[in-house]
Design an enzyme around this catalytic site. Structure first.
Site, PDB file in Angstrom:
ATOM      1  N   THR A  61      42.846  41.414  44.482  1.00 19.84           N
ATOM      2  CA  THR A  61      41.971  40.482  43.745  1.00 19.84           C
ATOM      3  C   THR A  61      40.558  41.020  43.603  1.00 19.84           C
ATOM      4  O   THR A  61      39.911  40.839  42.567  1.00 19.84           O
ATOM      5  CB  THR A  61      41.923  39.120  44.488  1.00 19.84           C
ATOM      6  N   ASP A 102      48.421  45.178  42.590  1.00 18.20           N
ATOM      7  CA  ASP A 102      48.471  43.956  43.392  1.00 18.20           C
ATOM      8  C   ASP A 102      49.192  44.316  44.703  1.00 18.20           C
ATOM      9  O   ASP A 102      50.130  45.121  44.695  1.00 18.20           O
ATOM     10  CB  ASP A 102      49.273  42.897  42.620  1.00 18.20           C
ATOM     11  N   SER A 140      51.359  42.826  46.317  1.00 21.73           N
ATOM     12  CA  SER A 140      52.802  42.514  46.348  1.00 21.73           C
ATOM     13  C   SER A 140      53.617  43.754  45.999  1.00 21.73           C
ATOM     14  O   SER A 140      54.809  43.828  46.312  1.00 21.73           O
ATOM     15  CB  SER A 140      53.135  41.399  45.355  1.00 21.73           C
TER      16      SER A 140
HETATM   17  N1  ASP Z   1      47.689  38.855  44.755  1.00 18.56           N
HETATM   18  C1  ASP Z   1      46.499  39.454  45.326  1.00 18.56           C
HETATM   19  C2  ASP Z   1      46.922  40.683  46.101  1.00 18.56           C
HETATM   20  O1  ASP Z   1      47.380  40.553  47.199  1.00 18.56           O
HETATM   21  C3  ASP Z   1      45.816  38.473  46.200  1.00 18.56           C
HETATM   22  C4  ASP Z   1      44.519  38.945  46.818  1.00 18.56           C
HETATM   23  O2  ASP Z   1      44.123  40.082  46.739  1.00 18.56           O
HETATM   24  O3  ASP Z   1      43.840  38.113  47.454  1.00 18.56           O
HETATM   25  O4  ASP Z   1      46.820  41.774  45.588  1.00 18.56           O
END
Ligand code: ASP
Length: 377
Positions: free
Chosen positions: A45, A89, A91
């Site tokens: 993020t 990201d 994930s």
């Molecule tokens: N979906 C994002 C990630 O983990 C969430 C974040 O960075 O807070 O890359």
């Protein structure tokens, strides 16, 4: 602290030289040598912008990110940047990317005083736990951080998190030794040992917690370190990189009413080597005979099963209640107070490093390797 600059006419160049010489010396006396930190950006993020078409957050490129962070290049700490291309990201981060991050630290280990890894929060605890096992003999800080709001958003937590993480990565004591030479996560105002953390909040800025181990530092006006809580390797330890990971592991979360076919199917997964068994309370499980038989049969087939409580705080204590006796009889090991993130990555690391030696894996799973679990070795 910035050295004062006084304009001196050219003919007094020797005076100028003397002035700079004294300034440098006073920097050294104050322990203020110029520190170098390598910032490794994987995405998350913190690096994201909103995609106009879908409305979803997507990682921008590293140049866009740098444009939002001029402070990175204005301080006393020299910051160099290396980035994943493209930024991603978290994930999408798994064992291959863990190896890439660990390799980047390893390749530049001698050049920098410390490392900061920008990473999405969703799987940060997994990656950071993995690196704590992969970087054996670490004697420099590797600080993971990220943010809950993208760097370009006015209320973002990005700048505070990143700038403090850089300061922590560069922090040294009066002897020039790193204050926290471990893999850590800095978020909001706390520095945690990475392999003790869990993402606990998808809304608030304090996204992480370390339930079973105190914070290594707190940041307010000053950063207050707790050196007595830090895991120090031998100062002469040589950094050893381990990148072999075996992902043939699984998490089996028990719940009231769980059915045999579910457990059976998971434990019969082809190639399965290790299971994190998430149990109730102090490590308890339903006393159904079929569950005992399934677990015992898996252990007999060479699968290593470790008992991890579903509670965040506290430890597994097999034998405390009668309902955990069957687990012991089946040959399930205790996970003590380890997190699921640390246990899962520790298993992958140990199976990767010791593909032909399950006995050694069993032994090392019952040991504290780098502060991830409270066991008296
Ligand atoms: N979906 C994002 C990630 O983990 C969430 C974040 O960075 O807070 O890359």
């Amino acid at each position: 602290m910035q050295g004062k600059r006084i304009k001196i006419p050219e003919k007094f160049a020797y005076v100028q030289f003397f002035y700079y010489f004294c300034t440098c010396k006073s920097y050294l006396r104050m322990g203020k040598t110029l520190h170098k930190v390598l910032l490794i950006s994987t995405g998350g993020t913190i690096t994201m912008v909103r995609d106009k078409a879908s409305g979803a957050l997507v990682p921008a490129d590293i140049e866009t990110f740098k444009a939002f962070m001029p402070e990175l290049f204005a301080g006393e700490i020299k910051v160099d940047i290396q980035a994943f291309t493209p930024l991603i990201d978290s994930s999408d981060i798994g064992p291959e990317k863990w190896a890439q991050m660990a390799q980047m630290v390893y390749d530049h280990y001698e050049e920098y005083d410390g490392f900061v890894i920008l990473h999405g929060t969703d799987t940060m605890s997994y990656s950071a736990s993995a690196l704590s096992f992969m970087l054996e003999g670490l004697n420099k800080p590797v600080v993971f951080t990220g943010s809950q709001l993208p760097v370009g958003v006015l209320r973002s937590d990005a700048k505070e998190n990143l700038l403090t993480a850089i300061e922590i990565a560069a922090a040294q004591d009066e002897d020039g030794d790193a204050i926290v030479p471990e893999v850590t996560i800095y978020f909001e105002d706390r520095l945690f040992r990475a392999n003790r953390t869990t993402k606990r909040n998808a809304e608030h800025f304090s996204a992480f917690n370390s339930y079973n181990y105190p914070a290594l530092a707190k940041a307010g006006v000053h950063i207050t370190y707790q050196p007595h809580l830090v895991h120090y390797n031998d100062v002469n330890a040589v950094l050893r990189l381990h990148t072999a990971y075996d992902p043939n592991v699984a998490v089996l979360k028990l719940f009231p009413g769980i059915q045999r076919p579910v457990v059976h199917a998971l434990l019969r997964t082809r190639g399965l080597k290790g299971v994190v068994l998430e149990t109730f309370g102090a490590g308890n499980a339903p006393s159904d005979k079929w569950l005992y038989r399934e677990l015992k049969s898996a252990v007999d087939r060479g699968i290593i099963i470790v008992n991890k409580t579903q509670c965040n705080t506290g430890s597994v204590e097999m034998g405390l209640y009668a309902v955990s006796l069957n687990l012991m009889k089946a040959g399930v090991l205790s996970g003590y107070d380890i997190t699921t993130e640390a246990l899962l990555t520790k298993m992958m690391y140990l199976f990767g490093e010791n593909p032909d030696n399950p006995e050694l894996v069993r032994t090392l799973l019952q040991k504290n390797l780098c502060g991830e679990v409270t066991i008296d070795n």
